[in-house]
Design a protein around this motif. Structure first.
Motif, short mmCIF file in Angstrom:
data_model
loop_
_atom_site.label_atom_id
_atom_site.label_comp_id
_atom_site.label_asym_id
_atom_site.label_seq_id
_atom_site.Cartn_x
_atom_site.Cartn_y
_atom_site.Cartn_z
N LEU A 1 0.83 -1.20 0.00
CA LEU A 1 0.00 0.00 0.00
C LEU A 1 0.87 1.26 0.00
CD1 LEU A 1 -2.66 1.42 0.06
CD2 LEU A 1 -2.83 1.00 2.51
N GLN B 1 -11.62 1.72 2.44
CA GLN B 1 -12.36 0.78 1.60
C GLN B 1 -13.09 1.51 0.49
OE1 GLN B 1 -12.40 -2.23 1.19
NE2 GLN B 1 -12.19 -3.45 3.04
N GLY C 1 -10.72 2.69 -2.13
CA GLY C 1 -10.30 1.58 -2.97
C GLY C 1 -11.35 1.26 -4.02
N LEU D 1 -11.62 4.07 -6.63
CA LEU D 1 -10.50 3.99 -7.58
C LEU D 1 -10.75 2.89 -8.61
CD1 LEU D 1 -7.36 4.42 -5.34
CD2 LEU D 1 -7.69 5.50 -7.55
N GLY E 1 -6.09 0.81 -5.98
CA GLY E 1 -7.42 0.43 -5.48
C GLY E 1 -7.40 -0.95 -4.86
N GLN E 2 -6.70 -1.88 -5.53
CA GLN E 2 -6.62 -3.24 -5.02
C GLN E 2 -5.84 -3.29 -3.71
OE1 GLN E 2 -8.47 -5.40 -6.74
NE2 GLN E 2 -8.15 -6.54 -4.86
N ALA E 3 -4.69 -2.57 -3.67
CA ALA E 3 -3.85 -2.57 -2.48
C ALA E 3 -4.62 -1.99 -1.29
CB ALA E 3 -2.58 -1.76 -2.73
N LEU E 4 -5.41 -0.94 -1.56
CA LEU E 4 -6.21 -0.33 -0.49
C LEU E 4 -7.24 -1.33 0.05
CD1 LEU E 4 -6.91 3.26 -1.76
CD2 LEU E 4 -6.27 2.70 0.56
N SER E 5 -7.98 -1.96 -0.87
CA SER E 5 -9.00 -2.90 -0.44
C SER E 5 -8.38 -4.04 0.37
CB SER E 5 -9.74 -3.48 -1.65
OG SER E 5 -10.38 -2.45 -2.35
N ASN E 6 -7.27 -4.59 -0.16
CA ASN E 6 -6.62 -5.70 0.54
C ASN E 6 -6.18 -5.28 1.93
OD1 ASN E 6 -6.94 -7.22 -1.71
ND2 ASN E 6 -4.81 -7.07 -2.39
N ALA E 7 -5.47 -4.14 2.00
CA ALA E 7 -4.91 -3.71 3.29
C ALA E 7 -6.03 -3.41 4.29
CB ALA E 7 -4.01 -2.50 3.09
N MET E 8 -7.07 -2.69 3.83
CA MET E 8 -8.13 -2.30 4.76
C MET E 8 -8.86 -3.52 5.32
SD MET E 8 -7.90 0.87 5.06
CE MET E 8 -6.30 1.28 4.40
N SER E 9 -9.03 -4.56 4.50
CA SER E 9 -9.80 -5.70 4.99
C SER E 9 -8.94 -6.73 5.70
CB SER E 9 -10.59 -6.34 3.85
OG SER E 9 -9.71 -6.79 2.86
N VAL F 1 -5.43 -6.36 6.94
CA VAL F 1 -4.39 -6.04 7.92
C VAL F 1 -4.98 -5.92 9.32
CG1 VAL F 1 -2.73 -4.28 8.64
CG2 VAL F 1 -2.87 -4.94 6.25
#
Lengths: 199, 199
Positions: free
Chosen positions: A10, A41, A44, A47, B44-52, B54
């Motif tokens: 990220l 979220q 994300g 985007l 966008g993908q990195a944000l979604s992954n990290a938010m859900s 981490v």
């Protein structure tokens, strides 16, 4: 190793945003993870949606996810018979904010720049020519940036329209030369519209 | 209306990032849409992954998507018998960069701040006490920020460990290396004098 893989990823990807370096990317990451995962979220999702679905308006080339952007879709905007040519979607917003223009736009998405491989076709001048033949507007207002490239682009378009029966004007240089349209205040921009001159 | 809904949504949600206002959000949006949609998708993908995905390390509370963060998972880091207490994951990185510490960390994720509802349990001091009883470290290094809140938090932790058979230390306050004495504030200078060491 710095942080865990997802956090590292990220921080790295956030640096694709203009003006964001390693330090602010780190700050953004921790702020989102600690305080506002819901907003993260949402961002994300926004985007992903925008990157995959936003295309160009089939008439004026600005960004939109529909076939026509809201301005081109409004029949009221066609009444004035004016088309304003700008370089970027942000310029459309700047001119809309000035409240001085009620016609439609044509967005070049750049300016003529042969050294960068941006010729007339790359900035959609073929489409603009077709649009002029089709819509027969009364006036073409050239509102490209008051820079060397913007001026050259305006000159080129004026030249292109010489044989069409159409008034071609350039926004007045009330706007500071060398600046960028997007950052000019509304009043200056309004003055530059009312003070436009024929080419 | 400003832009089309998806573009508007992206500009709005980008402003959840610290230090990003309407104008830079707009710039970021257009930059991504015009020049780098692949990077935008990745972000966008990195944000979604990290938010859900981490969460927090079950031992030291730093951010990680695994059960244990890489530092806590490494057996070598447990050998020194030292635990360094810091306020945030960014502080872990800062200390790691200094190369002076080879033990493990405990991340408070904040500092004591009763007015904001942050008491001992909110910054995980119950977990820290349990950790000390379980791991029986030789030394606890308090590296909270040199602010009023950070100092108070360090004092509180030192008090808490009074009955455990453990050495508790605080990082030294003093003049930063490379600075000029004349620009250092009085409190720091006073502390650097009282904390002087024999050469």
């Amino acid at each position: 190793m710095k942080f865990s893989p997802l956090v590292d990823e990220l921080i790295k990807t956030l640096q694709c945003l203009p003006g964001v370096g390693p330090r602010s990317a780190q700050r953004m990451t921790f702020q989102l993870l600690e305080r506002d995962r819901v907003a993260g979220q949402k961002l994300g999702q926004a985007l992903s949606n925008a990157m995959s679905d936003v295309g160009h308006c089939s008439r004026c080339r600005t960004f939109t996810e529909q076939e026509l952007c809201p301005i081109c879709a409004s029949s009221r905007r066609g009444e004035s018979g004016q088309i304003c040519v700008v370089e970027s979607p942000a310029d459309v917003l700047a001119i809309e904010t000035s409240g001085q223009f009620s016609g439609r736009y044509f967005v070049l998405m750049g300016h003529l720049s042969p050294l960068d491989g941006l010729g007339p076709d790359e900035i959609g001048l073929d489409k603009l020519a077709a649009l002029i033949r089709e819509e027969q507007p009364q006036e073409l207002i050239l509102a490209t940036n008051p820079t060397v490239e913007g001026d050259a682009t305006a000159q080129y378009i004026a030249e292109m329209c010489r044989d069409d029966n159409i008034r071609v004007s350039r926004i007045a240089h009330g706007v500071p030369v060398g600046g960028e349209l997007e950052y000019v205040d509304g009043t200056t921009l309004a003055l530059s519209l009312t003070g436009r001159r024929e080419l």
